[in-house]
Design a protein around this motif. Sequence first.
Motif, short mmCIF file in Angstrom:
data_model
loop_
_atom_site.label_atom_id
_atom_site.label_comp_id
_atom_site.label_asym_id
_atom_site.label_seq_id
_atom_site.Cartn_x
_atom_site.Cartn_y
_atom_site.Cartn_z
N LEU A 7 66.55 5.17 18.44
CA LEU A 7 65.14 5.09 18.82
C LEU A 7 64.98 5.08 20.34
O LEU A 7 64.06 5.72 20.88
CB LEU A 7 64.48 3.86 18.20
CG LEU A 7 64.32 3.88 16.69
CD1 LEU A 7 63.76 2.56 16.19
CD2 LEU A 7 63.42 5.03 16.26
N LEU A 8 65.86 4.37 21.01
CA LEU A 8 65.84 4.38 22.47
C LEU A 8 66.09 5.78 23.01
O LEU A 8 65.44 6.23 23.96
CB LEU A 8 66.89 3.41 23.03
CG LEU A 8 66.62 1.93 22.84
CD1 LEU A 8 67.86 1.12 23.22
CD2 LEU A 8 65.42 1.50 23.65
N LEU A 9 67.02 6.47 22.38
CA LEU A 9 67.34 7.84 22.81
C LEU A 9 66.16 8.78 22.57
O LEU A 9 65.83 9.60 23.43
CB LEU A 9 68.59 8.34 22.08
CG LEU A 9 69.14 9.68 22.53
CD1 LEU A 9 69.45 9.69 24.02
CD2 LEU A 9 70.38 10.01 21.71
N LEU A 10 65.51 8.64 21.43
CA LEU A 10 64.33 9.45 21.15
C LEU A 10 63.24 9.17 22.18
O LEU A 10 62.63 10.11 22.73
CB LEU A 10 63.82 9.18 19.73
CG LEU A 10 62.50 9.87 19.35
CD1 LEU A 10 62.66 11.38 19.40
CD2 LEU A 10 62.04 9.40 17.99
N ALA A 11 63.00 7.91 22.46
CA ALA A 11 62.00 7.54 23.46
C ALA A 11 62.36 8.11 24.83
O ALA A 11 61.50 8.63 25.55
CB ALA A 11 61.86 6.03 23.53
N ALA A 12 63.63 8.04 25.19
CA ALA A 12 64.08 8.60 26.47
C ALA A 12 63.80 10.09 26.54
O ALA A 12 63.34 10.60 27.57
CB ALA A 12 65.57 8.32 26.66
N GLY A 13 64.06 10.80 25.46
CA GLY A 13 63.79 12.24 25.43
C GLY A 13 62.31 12.55 25.53
O GLY A 13 61.91 13.49 26.23
N ILE A 73 71.77 15.08 23.33
CA ILE A 73 70.54 14.92 22.56
C ILE A 73 69.36 14.66 23.49
O ILE A 73 68.26 15.22 23.30
CB ILE A 73 70.71 13.80 21.51
CG1 ILE A 73 71.69 14.29 20.43
CG2 ILE A 73 69.37 13.39 20.91
CD1 ILE A 73 72.05 13.27 19.40
N TRP A 74 69.55 13.86 24.52
CA TRP A 74 68.49 13.58 25.49
C TRP A 74 67.98 14.87 26.15
O TRP A 74 66.79 15.13 26.19
CB TRP A 74 69.03 12.61 26.53
CG TRP A 74 68.12 12.23 27.64
CD1 TRP A 74 66.96 11.53 27.57
CD2 TRP A 74 68.33 12.50 29.03
NE1 TRP A 74 66.43 11.33 28.82
CE2 TRP A 74 67.26 11.92 29.74
CE3 TRP A 74 69.33 13.16 29.75
CZ2 TRP A 74 67.15 11.99 31.13
CZ3 TRP A 74 69.23 13.22 31.12
CH2 TRP A 74 68.15 12.65 31.80
N THR A 75 68.90 15.67 26.63
CA THR A 75 68.49 16.93 27.26
C THR A 75 67.91 17.90 26.25
O THR A 75 66.97 18.64 26.55
CB THR A 75 69.66 17.60 28.02
OG1 THR A 75 70.73 17.84 27.11
CG2 THR A 75 70.12 16.75 29.17
N GLY A 111 71.87 21.86 16.95
CA GLY A 111 72.91 21.12 17.63
C GLY A 111 72.61 19.63 17.67
O GLY A 111 73.50 18.79 17.43
N ILE A 112 71.36 19.29 17.94
CA ILE A 112 70.95 17.88 17.94
C ILE A 112 71.13 17.28 16.55
O ILE A 112 71.70 16.19 16.39
CB ILE A 112 69.49 17.73 18.40
CG1 ILE A 112 69.37 18.05 19.89
CG2 ILE A 112 68.95 16.33 18.10
CD1 ILE A 112 67.95 18.13 20.39
#
Length: 104
Positions: A4-10, A61-63, A96-97
């Motif tokens: 969830l943090l990663l999704l928010a970061a993206g 995933i972020w990028t 890819g993600i």
Amino acid sequence: MAWLLLLAAGLVEIVMALALKAAAGWERPGAVALGLGAALVSIVLLTAAMKTLPVGTAYAIWTGIGAIGVTLIGIVFFQESAAPLRLMCIALIFLGIAGLKLQS
């Protein structure tokens, strides 16, 4: 929680990119401030996600989220190209993600 943090970061990265586009080469201070603030928040969230996720997976995933989001917004709101090859390449990033998420 890391996902969830990663999704928010993206998602915040998308805000950053759009704000920097709106900044028109540093000519609009409000947009510049929003872009820089969003960049900082995005990196903080990414860093928190990397506490438990592998660095390569998290960064890819972020990028990818940022690239897909900004591309789709560009197509819808800025009349950028929606050529089939371009959409296929974006779909490959999405795959890819998804693959990285399924693998971990």
